[in-house]
Design an enzyme around this catalytic site. Structure first.
Site, short mmCIF file in Angstrom:
data_model
loop_
_atom_site.label_atom_id
_atom_site.label_comp_id
_atom_site.label_asym_id
_atom_site.label_seq_id
_atom_site.Cartn_x
_atom_site.Cartn_y
_atom_site.Cartn_z
N LYS A 298 -3.52 -37.91 -27.79
CA LYS A 298 -4.38 -37.22 -26.82
C LYS A 298 -4.84 -35.85 -27.30
O LYS A 298 -5.88 -35.37 -26.89
CB LYS A 298 -3.65 -37.07 -25.48
CG LYS A 298 -3.51 -38.39 -24.73
CD LYS A 298 -2.86 -38.23 -23.38
CE LYS A 298 -2.63 -39.58 -22.74
NZ LYS A 298 -2.00 -39.50 -21.43
N ASP A 334 -6.71 -38.25 -16.64
CA ASP A 334 -5.33 -38.11 -16.14
C ASP A 334 -5.30 -37.09 -15.01
O ASP A 334 -4.60 -37.27 -14.01
CB ASP A 334 -4.39 -37.62 -17.24
CG ASP A 334 -4.06 -38.71 -18.23
OD1 ASP A 334 -4.13 -39.90 -17.86
OD2 ASP A 334 -3.72 -38.38 -19.39
#
Ligand code: ATR
Length: 506
Positions: A298, A334
């Site tokens: 990420k 997210d």
């Protein structure tokens, strides 16, 4: 369009026919793995094509090539000859293909096959690794013009898969079967069309006596139903998820089910990758349209972005790549997935006047902290390594500390909501622990754990028995995937599917 080949690896012909009958609607071709048959059964293969009622590949794989045949070459060649013997004018009664390894030179067998319309698959196997200069290998393997070249090589890395993909492109003019064996290469079996491979081999694993014929092979139903293999063409939009080890991910099932229900010409594929650099090159070669990014990439994916949302910029983590004409754009779903889930659970619009303790200061915590700040919460960040908590807290002017009983009094001041963001308690990590074991819940805290497997972590169980309301990470997972769907397709998430998603049907 690439074909699906069902490998038959049972010990008897009768059992193979039973398996074939059960799954024939998913397959175009079937491979009779004669090496897996009991020795007596091997003598009875000649009538198999007629009984099978679909094109059959005759294969007798040696143990050195990953098969089960341990006899001498004389016996093996004799068995192949038996399979071709008494050729019939109705070609459907003959084997459609004969698999011959590239280092086996038996002109009489080749001549017989050619005369009676059995096509030769000239195969090369490397169960250990991927050879250098695969394009030259593909070009040099054929003994005669009509042969199909098959290369099944093990990928020990993402670079190995990339090399096979490039070789396939270089030899685009040639009929061939390319397989990158093992975990890293499993998507070569789904994206056969994109790899320039005319066939994908799969197994019937629901049948307990039908073992995988090769490492990384997929189940025939998974390939046909979940990945809708037969709908994948050159124009199909390809999406996927990358991460490492990426062993258990529910995202492919989620996206492929929705693409199917919506009739979208798209597929979503797992891309396990040991290098983000090599994966990004694969993404370009395969013309991927969008990618979900998970642990551990990420952050390391950010240098590959041409542009990014403000969230990625502020959070420093990106879990969504969208292809634009200028290059990759990075987003972070997210954050919204988290806040949407927790706000719905609490029936709130924002986190104003809420005092929140966060456990952990890693990538997942960063998205959580960003959202809590945006929506007005006061936050205490506790982490095993206190310094890391301090660095995350500083730009937001939040409180921070270590993860131990000395912080109990402070947690009591930040105890409206407690959010667990570490991997402690996750299935398969060996860490089935409660990272907040020193803290006694009053029963009034709202407790969220980002983990969704298991549904109840030790921390959630303890909080629930103390009387707290508890929430796991499943709803957040689904919500962030819904946001990804919007980024990927440019369309709203279909309303009529919302309730099915909520009840965990998809
Ligand atoms: P992620 O992207 O999943 O957040 P990460 O960035 O590697 O992964 O961060 C992992 C977080 O989980 C860190 O806060 C880590 O604490 P340290 O910074 O002290 O390493 C935390 N963590 C992992 N295992 C833990 C455990 N058993 N107990 C407590 N915290 C743990």
């Amino acid at each position: 369009m690439a074909k699906i080949c069902l490998c038959l690896t049972a010990k008897t012909l009768k059992r193979n026919l039973e398996i074939l009958d059960k799954y024939r609607k998913y397959a175009d071709v079937t491979e009779l793995r004669v090496d897996c048959l009991e020795p007596d059964e091997r003598l009875l293969i000649r009538r198999f094509p007629e009984q099978a009622g679909m094109p059959v590949i005759l294969t007798i794989r040696r143990d050195i090539d990953g098969g089960q045949f341990v006899g001498g070459e004389g016996v093996r060649i004799n068995l192949m000859a038996r399979g071709l013997a008494f050729a019939e004018t109705d070609r459907r009664r003959n084997f459609a293909y004969l698999d011959i390894e590239d280092n086996l030179d038996v002109p009489s067998l080749e001549e017989a096959a050619q005369t009676f319309g059995t096509r030769i698959i000239r195969s090369y196997h490397n169960a250990q690794g991927t050879d250098a200069n695969l394009a030259a290998k593909i070009r040099s393997m054929r003994h005669s013009g009509d042969e199909i070249v098959k290369l099944a090589v093990r990928a020990n890395s993402t670079r190995d898969v990339l090399n096979l993909l490039k070789a396939g492109k270089e030899c685009a003019d040639q009929e061939k079967i390319l397989i990158s064996m093992g975990h890293y290469g499993m998507y070569s079996r789904i994206l056969a069309e994109q790899f320039g491979s005319m066939m994908s081999y799969c197994g019937a694993f629901a049948e307990t006596d039908a073992p995988p014929a090769a490492p990384g092979q997929l189940d025939v139903q998974e390939l046909s139903k979940q990945f809708r293999f037969r709908n994948i063409t050159k124009t199909t939009k390809v999406y996927g998820i990358t991460g490492n080890p990426l062993k258990a991910t529910s995202s492919p099932l989620f996206f492929n089910t929705i693409f199917d229900l919506e009739g979208t010409n798209a597929v979503y594929v797992p891309f396990p990758a040991d290098s983000i650099v090599d994966f990004m090159e694969i993404a370009n070669h395969l013309s991927l349209e969008g990618v979900s990014v998970t642990i551990p990439y990420k952050e390391s994916v950010i240098p590959f972005l041409n542009s990014m949302t403000d969230e990625v910029q502020s959070i420093g983590a990106c879990n969504t790549l969208i292809l634009t004409p200028q290059g990759w754009r990075g987003a972070n779903t997210d954050a919204r997935g988290f806040s949407g889930s927790l706000l719905a659970f609490l029936a709130r619009e924002n986190f104003k006047r809420q005092r929140v303790t966060i456990i952990g200061a890693g990538g997942a915590a960063r998205a959580v902290v960003y959202e809590l700040h945006r929506l007005g919460a006061k936050v205490l960040i506790l982490n095993r390594t206190a310094g890391k908590a301090g660095r995350l807290a500083a730009p937001y002017k939040f409180a921070s500390g270590g993860l131990d009983e000395r912080e109990t009094a402070r947690i009591e001041k930040y105890h409206d909501i407690i959010i667990q963001t570490t991997s402690a308690g996750m299935e398969g990590t060996g860490d089935s622990v409660d990272p907040l074991s020193f803290y006694n819940f009053s029963g009034r805290e709202e407790v969220m754990d980002l983990i969704y497997n298991p549904k109840m972590t030790p921390l959630l169980k303890r909080a629930s028995s103390a009387g707290c309301n508890v929430l796991n990470g499943y709803d957040m997972l689904i919500r962030q995937a819904q946001h990804q769907y919007v980024y990927f397709t440019g369309k709203e998430f279909p309303d009529h599917l919302l309730s099915r998603v909520r009840y965990g049907e998809i």
